[in-house]
Design a protein around this motif. Structure first.
Motif, PDB file in Angstrom:
ATOM      1  N   MET A  50       0.910  -1.089  -0.030  1.00 43.05           N
ATOM      2  CA  MET A  50       0.184   0.171   0.090  1.00 43.05           C
ATOM      3  C   MET A  50       0.725   1.145   0.038  1.00 43.05           C
ATOM      4  O   MET A  50       0.591   2.254  -0.565  1.00 43.05           O
ATOM      5  CB  MET A  50      -0.986   0.126   1.384  1.00 43.05           C
ATOM      6  N   GLY A  51       1.986   1.148   0.848  1.00 41.25           N
ATOM      7  CA  GLY A  51       2.762   2.336   0.842  1.00 41.25           C
ATOM      8  C   GLY A  51       3.484   2.754  -0.622  1.00 41.25           C
ATOM      9  O   GLY A  51       3.597   3.724  -0.902  1.00 41.25           O
ATOM     10  N   ASP A  52       3.959   1.652  -1.233  1.00 39.64           N
ATOM     11  CA  ASP A  52       4.288   1.721  -2.782  1.00 39.64           C
ATOM     12  C   ASP A  52       3.366   2.525  -3.365  1.00 39.64           C
ATOM     13  O   ASP A  52       3.800   3.344  -4.186  1.00 39.64           O
ATOM     14  CB  ASP A  52       4.919   0.465  -3.257  1.00 39.64           C
ATOM     15  N   ARG A  53       2.139   2.103  -3.493  1.00 36.87           N
ATOM     16  CA  ARG A  53       1.190   2.746  -4.259  1.00 36.87           C
ATOM     17  C   ARG A  53       0.868   4.054  -3.792  1.00 36.87           C
ATOM     18  O   ARG A  53       0.652   5.010  -4.762  1.00 36.87           O
ATOM     19  CB  ARG A  53      -0.191   1.908  -3.807  1.00 36.87           C
ATOM     20  N   LEU A  54       0.715   4.315  -2.600  1.00 36.03           N
ATOM     21  CA  LEU A  54       0.801   5.763  -2.134  1.00 36.03           C
ATOM     22  C   LEU A  54       1.926   6.963  -2.505  1.00 36.03           C
ATOM     23  O   LEU A  54       1.770   7.916  -2.631  1.00 36.03           O
ATOM     24  CB  LEU A  54       0.270   5.802  -0.548  1.00 36.03           C
ATOM     25  N   VAL A  55       3.157   6.254  -2.411  1.00 41.23           N
ATOM     26  CA  VAL A  55       4.121   7.095  -2.879  1.00 41.23           C
ATOM     27  C   VAL A  55       4.295   7.295  -4.440  1.00 41.23           C
ATOM     28  O   VAL A  55       4.439   8.285  -4.786  1.00 41.23           O
ATOM     29  CB  VAL A  55       5.645   6.264  -2.535  1.00 41.23           C
ATOM     30  N   ALA A  56       3.788   6.252  -5.252  1.00 44.28           N
ATOM     31  CA  ALA A  56       3.669   6.514  -6.428  1.00 44.28           C
ATOM     32  C   ALA A  56       2.564   7.613  -6.804  1.00 44.28           C
ATOM     33  O   ALA A  56       2.645   8.313  -7.959  1.00 44.28           O
ATOM     34  CB  ALA A  56       3.210   5.266  -7.411  1.00 44.28           C
ATOM     35  N   ALA A  57       1.632   7.781  -5.996  1.00 46.01           N
ATOM     36  CA  ALA A  57       0.564   8.609  -5.974  1.00 46.01           C
ATOM     37  C   ALA A  57       0.879  10.108  -5.382  1.00 46.01           C
ATOM     38  O   ALA A  57       0.177  11.071  -5.385  1.00 46.01           O
ATOM     39  CB  ALA A  57      -0.762   8.346  -5.182  1.00 46.01           C
ATOM     40  N   GLY A  58       2.086  10.383  -4.894  1.00 46.04           N
ATOM     41  CA  GLY A  58       2.613  11.310  -4.482  1.00 46.04           C
ATOM     42  C   GLY A  58       2.671  11.765  -2.969  1.00 46.04           C
ATOM     43  O   GLY A  58       2.929  12.843  -2.615  1.00 46.04           O
ATOM     44  N   PHE A  59       2.491  10.565  -2.268  1.00 46.30           N
ATOM     45  CA  PHE A  59       2.555  10.697  -0.907  1.00 46.30           C
ATOM     46  C   PHE A  59       4.005  10.315   0.014  1.00 46.30           C
ATOM     47  O   PHE A  59       4.273   9.486  -0.537  1.00 46.30           O
ATOM     48  CB  PHE A  59       1.368  10.038  -0.141  1.00 46.30           C
ATOM     49  N   ALA A  60       4.358  11.058   0.888  1.00 46.44           N
ATOM     50  CA  ALA A  60       5.464  10.385   1.640  1.00 46.44           C
ATOM     51  C   ALA A  60       4.766   9.550   2.758  1.00 46.44           C
ATOM     52  O   ALA A  60       3.715   9.722   3.320  1.00 46.44           O
ATOM     53  CB  ALA A  60       6.218  11.589   2.439  1.00 46.44           C
ATOM     54  N   VAL A  61       5.165   8.221   2.915  1.00 44.63           N
ATOM     55  CA  VAL A  61       4.397   7.213   3.587  1.00 44.63           C
ATOM     56  C   VAL A  61       5.775   6.863   4.847  1.00 44.63           C
ATOM     57  O   VAL A  61       6.569   6.322   4.579  1.00 44.63           O
ATOM     58  CB  VAL A  61       4.287   6.169   2.906  1.00 44.63           C
ATOM     59  N   PHE A  62       5.097   7.061   5.960  1.00 44.77           N
ATOM     60  CA  PHE A  62       6.054   6.482   7.190  1.00 44.77           C
ATOM     61  C   PHE A  62       5.337   5.364   7.933  1.00 44.77           C
ATOM     62  O   PHE A  62       4.206   5.196   7.869  1.00 44.77           O
ATOM     63  CB  PHE A  62       6.037   7.587   8.271  1.00 44.77           C
ATOM     64  N   ARG A  63       6.096   4.272   8.215  1.00 49.20           N
ATOM     65  CA  ARG A  63       5.698   2.991   8.894  1.00 49.20           C
ATOM     66  C   ARG A  63       6.696   3.052  10.005  1.00 49.20           C
ATOM     67  O   ARG A  63       7.722   3.052   9.848  1.00 49.20           O
ATOM     68  CB  ARG A  63       5.820   2.007   7.889  1.00 49.20           C
ATOM     69  N   PHE A  64       5.939   2.671  11.151  1.00 53.16           N
ATOM     70  CA  PHE A  64       6.723   2.427  12.491  1.00 53.16           C
ATOM     71  C   PHE A  64       6.057   1.128  13.263  1.00 53.16           C
ATOM     72  O   PHE A  64       5.335   0.711  13.051  1.00 53.16           O
ATOM     73  CB  PHE A  64       6.787   3.433  13.489  1.00 53.16           C
ATOM     74  N   ASP A  65       7.213   0.579  13.833  1.00 49.65           N
ATOM     75  CA  ASP A  65       6.882  -0.578  14.674  1.00 49.65           C
ATOM     76  C   ASP A  65       6.566   0.004  15.926  1.00 49.65           C
ATOM     77  O   ASP A  65       7.569   0.778  16.362  1.00 49.65           O
ATOM     78  CB  ASP A  65       8.009  -1.741  15.077  1.00 49.65           C
ATOM     79  N   PHE A  66       5.335  -0.304  16.611  1.00 52.66           N
ATOM     80  CA  PHE A  66       5.092   0.069  17.824  1.00 52.66           C
ATOM     81  C   PHE A  66       6.152  -0.636  18.926  1.00 52.66           C
ATOM     82  O   PHE A  66       6.874  -1.682  18.431  1.00 52.66           O
ATOM     83  CB  PHE A  66       3.761  -0.359  18.481  1.00 52.66           C
ATOM     84  N   SER A  67       6.370  -0.138  20.094  1.00 48.13           N
ATOM     85  CA  SER A  67       7.275  -0.728  21.094  1.00 48.13           C
ATOM     86  C   SER A  67       7.092  -2.118  21.480  1.00 48.13           C
ATOM     87  O   SER A  67       5.838  -2.439  21.349  1.00 48.13           O
ATOM     88  CB  SER A  67       7.571   0.226  22.140  1.00 48.13           C
ATOM     89  N   GLY A  68       7.923  -2.908  21.531  1.00 51.98           N
ATOM     90  CA  GLY A  68       7.580  -4.378  21.770  1.00 51.98           C
ATOM     91  C   GLY A  68       7.199  -5.303  20.554  1.00 51.98           C
ATOM     92  O   GLY A  68       7.005  -6.265  20.784  1.00 51.98           O
TER      93      GLY A  68
END
Length: 265
Positions: A50-68
């Motif tokens: 999904m991130g790849d698609r949104l980047v191609a659409a012009g968005f910066a996309v952030f993904r983080f692991d919650f602690s643990g």
């Protein structure tokens, strides 16, 4: 461009990834919040694709692991929804400050418990969030634990007996059980009145769709619920996942450009 990103929250390092579109920023941005016992890759790498698609659409996309979770520091044993909300809010502030990001065009995407966290974080800081997209929101968690005495079908009594529950090979302690007793998901979430898209499968046996429908009661003017016939909680079917991705991309493109004419969609 993809790169790793680390954020320290209360002494705990949260591992992340950011995808930056080509061209000159700042860009509208999306922070993805993963589900219970998952990580920033998402179910079957759904967040990556999904991130790849949104980047191609012009968005910066952030993904983080919650602690643990994933590659982040911290102990899964101590997981609580409140802790994840605190981390999400800290990450919202952090990501909005990045030079590639237009802070006035900042969006949230959550999956399952991450959807609950996203909705509550948006409710606490509605002025920071342009739009909100919820995949399979697991607001059932409060009733599941306090009324049914289970977590995803497993009895919580085992935590009282042995001090932990086995969740996919990891120990979950009693903190989550106590934490949900203090949560008022919908009361907190309703302070956000921006555009909301909820996408839920009617064959979801983890998070019943009735809990998604209840979100529509608190977002009476600003939300749309898309029900996907036959889709399960994890969007494991290719056709269902295609609908999920198409609906998500369409929503963010419209929400991120609501001043433009979108009648041609």
């Amino acid at each position: 461009m993809k790169k790793s990103l680390v954020y320290k929250h209360k002494g705990t390092l949260l591992q992340g990834s950011v995808h930056i579109p080509e061209g000159k920023g700042p860009f509208p941005a999306i922070l993805m919040l993963h589900g219970f016992a998952s990580n920033r890759m998402g179910n079957q790498d759904s967040f990556v694709h999904m991130g790849d698609r949104l980047v191609a659409a012009g968005f910066a996309v952030f993904r983080f692991d919650f602690s643990g979770c994933g590659e982040s520091e911290g102990d899964f044993f101590n997981l609580t929804v409140t802790r994840e909300i605190e981390e999400a809010i800290a990450l919202i502030h952090f990501c909005r400050q990045q030079s590639e990001v237009d802070p006035d065009q900042f969006h949230l995407l959550g999956m399952s418990l991450g959807s609950v966290v996203a909705s509550m974080a948006a409710g606490k800081y509605p002025e920071l969030i342009k739009t909100l997209c919820l995949w399979s929101p697991a607001a059932v968690i409060v009733d599941e634990i306090t009324k049914q005495g289970t977590i995803q079908g497993k009895p919580v009594d085992i935590i009282r007996k042995q001090g932990f529950m086995d969740i996919r090979g990891r120990k979950l302690g009693p903190a989550l059980i106590e934490d949900v007793k203090t949560l008022d998901i919908y009361e907190t979430a309703k302070s956000y009145q921006g555009l909301v898209k909820i996408i839920h499968g009617d064959a979801d046996d983890i998070a019943p769709i009735a809990y998604a429908e209840k979100y529509m009661e608190i977002y009476p003017e600003s939300a749309e619920l898309v029900t996907v016939a036959g889709a399960d909680h994890g969007w494991a079917n290719l056709e269902d996942r295609g609908i999920l991705f198409d609906e998500t991309e369409r929503f963010f493109l419209k929400g991120g450009n609501e001043d433009e004419d979108t009648t041609g969609e």
